[in-house]
Design a protein around this motif. Structure first.
Motif, PDB file in Angstrom:
ATOM      1  N   GLU A  41       0.720  -1.162   0.155  1.00  0.00           N
ATOM      2  CA  GLU A  41      -0.098   0.062  -0.122  1.00  0.00           C
ATOM      3  C   GLU A  41       0.937   1.331  -0.041  1.00  0.00           C
ATOM      4  OE1 GLU A  41      -2.739   2.713  -0.112  1.00  0.00           O
ATOM      5  OE2 GLU A  41      -3.141   0.510  -0.336  1.00  0.00           O
ATOM      6  N   GLY A  43       1.136   0.493  -3.318  1.00  0.00           N
ATOM      7  CA  GLY A  43       1.530  -0.382  -4.512  1.00  0.00           C
ATOM      8  C   GLY A  43       2.734   0.190  -5.387  1.00  0.00           C
ATOM      9  N   GLU A 202      -4.044  -2.518 -14.507  1.00  0.00           N
ATOM     10  CA  GLU A 202      -3.048  -2.876 -13.813  1.00  0.00           C
ATOM     11  C   GLU A 202      -1.924  -3.591 -14.779  1.00  0.00           C
ATOM     12  OE1 GLU A 202      -6.616  -2.403 -12.288  1.00  0.00           O
ATOM     13  OE2 GLU A 202      -6.289  -4.503 -13.125  1.00  0.00           O
ATOM     14  N   GLN A 222      -6.546   5.206  -5.237  1.00  0.00           N
ATOM     15  CA  GLN A 222      -6.175   4.904  -3.920  1.00  0.00           C
ATOM     16  C   GLN A 222      -7.450   4.146  -3.484  1.00  0.00           C
ATOM     17  OE1 GLN A 222      -4.397   8.818  -1.907  1.00  0.00           O
ATOM     18  NE2 GLN A 222      -5.807   9.465  -3.379  1.00  0.00           N
ATOM     19  N   LYS A 254       0.233  -5.405  -3.553  1.00  0.00           N
ATOM     20  CA  LYS A 254      -0.905  -5.092  -4.417  1.00  0.00           C
ATOM     21  C   LYS A 254      -0.532  -4.541  -5.932  1.00  0.00           C
ATOM     22  CE  LYS A 254      -3.744  -5.885  -1.188  1.00  0.00           C
ATOM     23  NZ  LYS A 254      -3.034  -6.109   0.095  1.00  0.00           N
ATOM     24  N   THR A 256      -1.704  -2.138  -8.225  1.00  0.00           N
ATOM     25  CA  THR A 256      -2.734  -1.035  -7.952  1.00  0.00           C
ATOM     26  C   THR A 256      -2.964  -0.432  -9.474  1.00  0.00           C
ATOM     27  OG1 THR A 256      -1.558  -0.581  -5.837  1.00  0.00           O
ATOM     28  CG2 THR A 256      -2.877   1.253  -6.977  1.00  0.00           C
TER      29      THR A 256
END
Length: 320
Positions: A41, A43, A202, A222, A254, A256
């Motif tokens: 987080e 990412g 992604e 986000q 992740k 993102t």
């Protein structure tokens, strides 16, 4: 002074401990922890002191500008259907995001390792534009420097995932890693209204290293649903998690969603150079047992090879 909106890491904090006790000193351990947290987080993170020469990045953008300025019929000579967009030129508006029917407002060139491989079916030979003689030596050297940087980052990723430091080494050494040289020309007057320079998507690969773009435009999604602009700052490489690493880590890291928005002035141009790090095609992306345990005990991603994953995505984005 432009302030970065995502975490900033210094690669020398990790590389300084790259001897026999790599990753064992305090700075290296702190880097591994910071990298893992950033790739979890948001990412994304920005990397400084990465070892990729600024003069080389500038020269690469110069070569890119020279190629994309060529006549359309000349550029089209380097677009070969059998390459599935994996080498050479891809025309403006051909690629689209996985879940978008509107074409992206970009054209690009793909290149990979310019050397023999023990797995010749894994990736095709490079092709090079004859009209821009500096293109090949500049891009080849840039590829090698980015590959060295990526090797350090993958070692840090392995350690964060509680694997041996060389867990990814053999896999990425012969993987289908690609340098994409992108030109976002001025937005045409007849562009599909829904089209963006790069629609929300992604990355498919393990990690991506993005040399600083020539203008802003990159934004990441986000958790609160808002888009966060990421600044193109000289001396920084932007790094993010791809889908393959997300699957392997069972979602611990992740992948993102991000996009490149259209400019406020439609005549503005933009160049960028993402470096997509891939493992060998037979690499198993089934979540690591330790990562399954760290993420609640349930396997969230299916067993799939990197080659299967890539082929599926190429179809989804219109290149195969």
């Amino acid at each position: 002074m432009t302030v970065q909106t995502i975490p900033v890491l210094d690669l020398q904090d990790f590389v300084s401990g790259s001897g026999p006790d790599a990753g064992s000193d305090i700075k290296s351990q702190a880097f591994v922890k910071a990298l893992g947290e950033a790739l979890s987080e948001p990412g994304f993170f920005a990397l400084v002191n990465h070892g990729v020469e600024q003069r080389l990045i500038d020269a690469a953008y110069g070569a890119a500008e020279a190629f994309f300025a060529l006549p359309e019929n000349t550029k089209a000579e380097y677009e070969l259907a059998e390459m599935k967009g994996q080498r050479g030129f891809t025309q403006f508006g051909k690629e689209h995001a996985k879940d978008s029917e509107a074409p992206d407002l970009k054209e690009f060139w793909h290149l990979g390792r310019d050397r023999a491989t023990a797995h010749p079916t894994a990736y095709p030979e490079n092709i090079w534009p004859r009209e821009v003689p500096q293109f090949r030596p500049v891009m080849t050297t840039l590829f090698k420097q980015l590959e060295t940087c990526a090797g350090h980052l993958m070692s840090a990723c392995a350690q964060y995932l509680q694997q041996p430091a060389d867990f990814f080494t053999a896999q990425v050494k012969e993987g289908n890693t690609i340098l994409r040289v992108i030109h976002y020309p001025p937005v045409p007057a007849d562009a599909v209204p829904a089209s963006q320079r790069a629609a929300p998507h992604e990355d498919i690969n393990l990690i991506t290293l993005l040399c600083e773009a020539t203008t802003p435009g990159l934004e990441l999604l986000q958790l609160n649903g808002e888009w966060l602009p990421v600044q193109p700052i000289q001396g920084q490489i932007i790094v993010d998690t791809g889908d393959m690493l997300q699957a392997l880590s069972n979602g611990l890291l992740k992948s993102t969603t991000h996009r490149v928005v259209n400019p406020s002035r439609s005549r503005d141009r933009r160049f960028s150079m993402p470096f997509f790090v891939h493992p060998r095609p037979e690499f198993d992306l089934a979540p690591l047992p330790g990562c399954v345990e760290r993420t609640g005990g349930n396997q969230l991603f299916p067993a799939e090879t990197a080659g299967q994953s890539l082929e599926r995505r190429l179809k989804e984005i219109g290149l195969a």
